[in-house]
Design an enzyme around this catalytic site. Structure first.
Site, PDB file in Angstrom:
ATOM      1  N   ARG A 156     -12.890  -8.905   1.996  1.00 38.89           N
ATOM      2  CA  ARG A 156     -11.507  -8.548   1.636  1.00 38.89           C
ATOM      3  C   ARG A 156     -10.617  -9.783   1.770  1.00 38.89           C
ATOM      4  O   ARG A 156      -9.777 -10.060   0.911  1.00 38.89           O
ATOM      5  CB  ARG A 156     -10.987  -7.435   2.561  1.00 38.89           C
ATOM      6  CG  ARG A 156     -11.679  -6.084   2.404  1.00 38.89           C
ATOM      7  CD  ARG A 156     -11.355  -5.436   1.068  1.00 38.89           C
ATOM      8  NE  ARG A 156      -9.926  -5.269   0.883  1.00 38.89           N
ATOM      9  CZ  ARG A 156      -9.191  -4.269   1.400  1.00 38.89           C
ATOM     10  NH1 ARG A 156      -9.770  -3.325   2.107  1.00 38.89           N
ATOM     11  NH2 ARG A 156      -7.888  -4.182   1.175  1.00 38.89           N
ATOM     12  N   ASP A 174     -17.641   6.590  -0.631  1.00 37.79           N
ATOM     13  CA  ASP A 174     -16.319   6.479  -0.010  1.00 37.79           C
ATOM     14  C   ASP A 174     -16.083   7.813   0.698  1.00 37.79           C
ATOM     15  O   ASP A 174     -16.774   8.806   0.429  1.00 37.79           O
ATOM     16  CB  ASP A 174     -15.270   6.232  -1.124  1.00 37.79           C
ATOM     17  CG  ASP A 174     -13.848   6.040  -0.576  1.00 37.79           C
ATOM     18  OD1 ASP A 174     -13.684   5.806   0.639  1.00 37.79           O
ATOM     19  OD2 ASP A 174     -12.897   6.125  -1.388  1.00 37.79           O
ATOM     20  N   GLN A 185     -10.070  -4.022  -3.083  1.00 34.52           N
ATOM     21  CA  GLN A 185     -11.382  -3.640  -2.560  1.00 34.52           C
ATOM     22  C   GLN A 185     -12.476  -3.970  -3.582  1.00 34.52           C
ATOM     23  O   GLN A 185     -13.570  -4.418  -3.220  1.00 34.52           O
ATOM     24  CB  GLN A 185     -11.410  -2.148  -2.238  1.00 34.52           C
ATOM     25  CG  GLN A 185     -12.728  -1.673  -1.655  1.00 34.52           C
ATOM     26  CD  GLN A 185     -12.986  -2.230  -0.265  1.00 34.52           C
ATOM     27  OE1 GLN A 185     -12.156  -2.096   0.617  1.00 34.52           O
ATOM     28  NE2 GLN A 185     -14.141  -2.872  -0.067  1.00 34.52           N
ATOM     29  N   HIS A 208      -7.622   0.891  -6.153  1.00 35.92           N
ATOM     30  CA  HIS A 208      -7.787   0.023  -4.977  1.00 35.92           C
ATOM     31  C   HIS A 208      -8.428  -1.289  -5.459  1.00 35.92           C
ATOM     32  O   HIS A 208      -9.570  -1.617  -5.119  1.00 35.92           O
ATOM     33  CB  HIS A 208      -8.662   0.734  -3.944  1.00 35.92           C
ATOM     34  CG  HIS A 208      -8.600   0.145  -2.566  1.00 35.92           C
ATOM     35  ND1 HIS A 208      -7.769  -0.911  -2.225  1.00 35.92           N
ATOM     36  CD2 HIS A 208      -9.289   0.468  -1.423  1.00 35.92           C
ATOM     37  CE1 HIS A 208      -7.942  -1.199  -0.942  1.00 35.92           C
ATOM     38  NE2 HIS A 208      -8.854  -0.391  -0.449  1.00 35.92           N
ATOM     39  N   ARG A 254       0.876  -1.178   0.000  1.00 29.56           N
ATOM     40  CA  ARG A 254       0.000   0.000   0.000  1.00 29.56           C
ATOM     41  C   ARG A 254       0.906   1.218   0.000  1.00 29.56           C
ATOM     42  O   ARG A 254       1.696   1.411   0.934  1.00 29.56           O
ATOM     43  CB  ARG A 254      -0.893   0.011   1.249  1.00 29.56           C
ATOM     44  CG  ARG A 254      -1.557   1.371   1.480  1.00 29.56           C
ATOM     45  CD  ARG A 254      -2.616   1.346   2.534  1.00 29.56           C
ATOM     46  NE  ARG A 254      -3.776   0.630   2.056  1.00 29.56           N
ATOM     47  CZ  ARG A 254      -4.951   0.587   2.691  1.00 29.56           C
ATOM     48  NH1 ARG A 254      -5.114   1.241   3.830  1.00 29.56           N
ATOM     49  NH2 ARG A 254      -5.957  -0.100   2.195  1.00 29.56           N
ATOM     50  N   CYS A 285     -16.392   1.179   1.393  1.00 26.65           N
ATOM     51  CA  CYS A 285     -15.168   0.402   1.650  1.00 26.65           C
ATOM     52  C   CYS A 285     -14.657   0.595   3.071  1.00 26.65           C
ATOM     53  O   CYS A 285     -13.825  -0.196   3.532  1.00 26.65           O
ATOM     54  CB  CYS A 285     -14.098   0.760   0.626  1.00 26.65           C
ATOM     55  SG  CYS A 285     -13.592   2.491   0.676  1.00 26.65           S
TER      56      CYS A 285
HETATM   57  N1  NVA Z   1     -10.340   6.556  -1.035  1.00 24.48           N
HETATM   58  C1  NVA Z   1      -9.956   6.084   0.287  1.00 24.48           C
HETATM   59  C2  NVA Z   1     -10.097   4.613   0.393  1.00 24.48           C
HETATM   60  C3  NVA Z   1      -9.865   4.056   1.771  1.00 24.48           C
HETATM   61  C4  NVA Z   1      -9.893   2.565   1.851  1.00 24.48           C
HETATM   62  C5  NVA Z   1      -8.547   6.527   0.589  1.00 24.48           C
HETATM   63  O1  NVA Z   1      -7.677   6.434  -0.288  1.00 24.48           O
HETATM   64  O2  NVA Z   1      -8.296   6.985   1.700  1.00 24.48           O
END
Ligand code: NVA
Length: 310
Positions: A291, A223, A130, A127, A100, A263
């Protein structure tokens, strides 16, 4: 070597295969041990995490492997050592790498040099893990994915927006983005999604009117309005996105059997009303659990093909 850096690293057929595998692994979590040995999977988090770290660690263990946590702060990849050097070092210690981080380009560089499969555990751009979990959850609640109308509300310019465009196109979904001007998925992602849709029968539409976007939809998704790394834009983002909050009123405009996804982490009273997140239409806890099953499937899929130079 196959990697999973963005949603369209899988073909539509492969996406369906991974989802089938995820469903089978969910039904019998300890049956498949492709990482028995145990094979080490290096997991690195340069941004905050809860679901991702927990689900990868548990999933890798269930596959018979060892989840090695490489501390993102101590490793300081790209600062203390270059991405190619770190990639070659980790590739000699681990059978797969899960990362990540911020820039998609760094993840691509990791994949170029590691010599082992690399999985995107979230970047600024995508992502994809997800989305596998979301699609698995939708299959459980709605059956056939192809032809479902999924409305994504709010900040469609973030990683989740881009991934919904690509993964939704692969699955043959009708993805509607209800988002303000300037906050739609990347233009090149939309162009790629349109190409994919030509083969799968899916579609992507953009609408600035949240009620029109939500009307009759089978699924409503949102989100956070303030993705990780955007914290200094919090005030302006809350002002821009407030008309797109996933409220009960919007749920009432959707199909009577519509489900709601997020998410997580969720900010009740901001992008989603507490009564919606905690209400009868919400399937967010299944989504969070999935997940693990989805990530097990992509790790197993890549591991099986690790010799293939595609
Ligand atoms: N768009 C959000 C997703 C979190 C799982 C972020 O990047 O913070």
């Amino acid at each position: 070597m196959r990697h999973f850096l963005r949603d369209d690293d899988l073909t539509p057929e492969e996406q369906a295969e991974v989802l089938d595998l995820a469903a089978a692994m969910k039904a019998d979590p300890y049956a498949a041990k492709p990482l028995a040995g145990p094979v080490t999977v290096a997991t690195i988090y340069d941004k905050p995490t809860l679901r991702t770290q927990a689900s990868f660690a548990a999933g890798i263990a269930e596959l018979g492997g060892f989840p090695m946590l490489v501390d993102g702060i101590l490793a300081a990849i790209g600062i203390r050592e270059s991405v190619p050097d770190v990639a070659r070092i980790l590739g000699r210690q681990a059978g797969e790498i899960v990362w990540r981080t911020f820039a998609q380009g760094n993840l691509e560089q990791m994949a170029s040099y590691a010599g082992v499969p690399v999985v995107n555990a979230l970047t600024d751009e995508f992502h994809p893990c997800q989305l596998l979990a979301d699609l698995l959850t939708l299959r459980e609640h709605k059956g056939e994915l192809r032809g479902l109308t999924v409305t994504f509300l709010g900040d469609a310019a973030c990683n989740m927006g881009n991934s919904y465009a690509l993964a939704g196109a692969l699955a043959g979904l009708h993805v509607r983005f209800g988002a303000p001007e300037g906050y739609t998925p990347d233009a090149d992602v939309l162009a790629r999604a349109a190409e994919i849709c030509a083969g799968t029968g899916g579609s992507i539409t953009l609408d600035q009117d949240p009620i029109k976007a939500a009307a009759g939809a089978d699924v409503l998704v949102t989100d956070t309005w303030v993705s990780m790394g955007k914290e200094d834009e919090k005030a302006e983002r809350e002002a821009v996105f407030s008309p797109y909050a996933l409220t009960q009123e919007l749920v009432d405009h959707a199909h009577p059997d519509a489900v709601v996804m997020h998410c997580l982490p969720a900010y009740r009273g901001k992008e989603i009303a507490a009564a919606v997140l905690d209400g009868p239409r919400s399937i967010v806890w299944d989504e969070a659990e999935n997940r693990r099953h989805a990530q097990k499937a992509i790790l197993a899929f890549l591991w099986e093909r690790r010799g293939a130079h595609v």
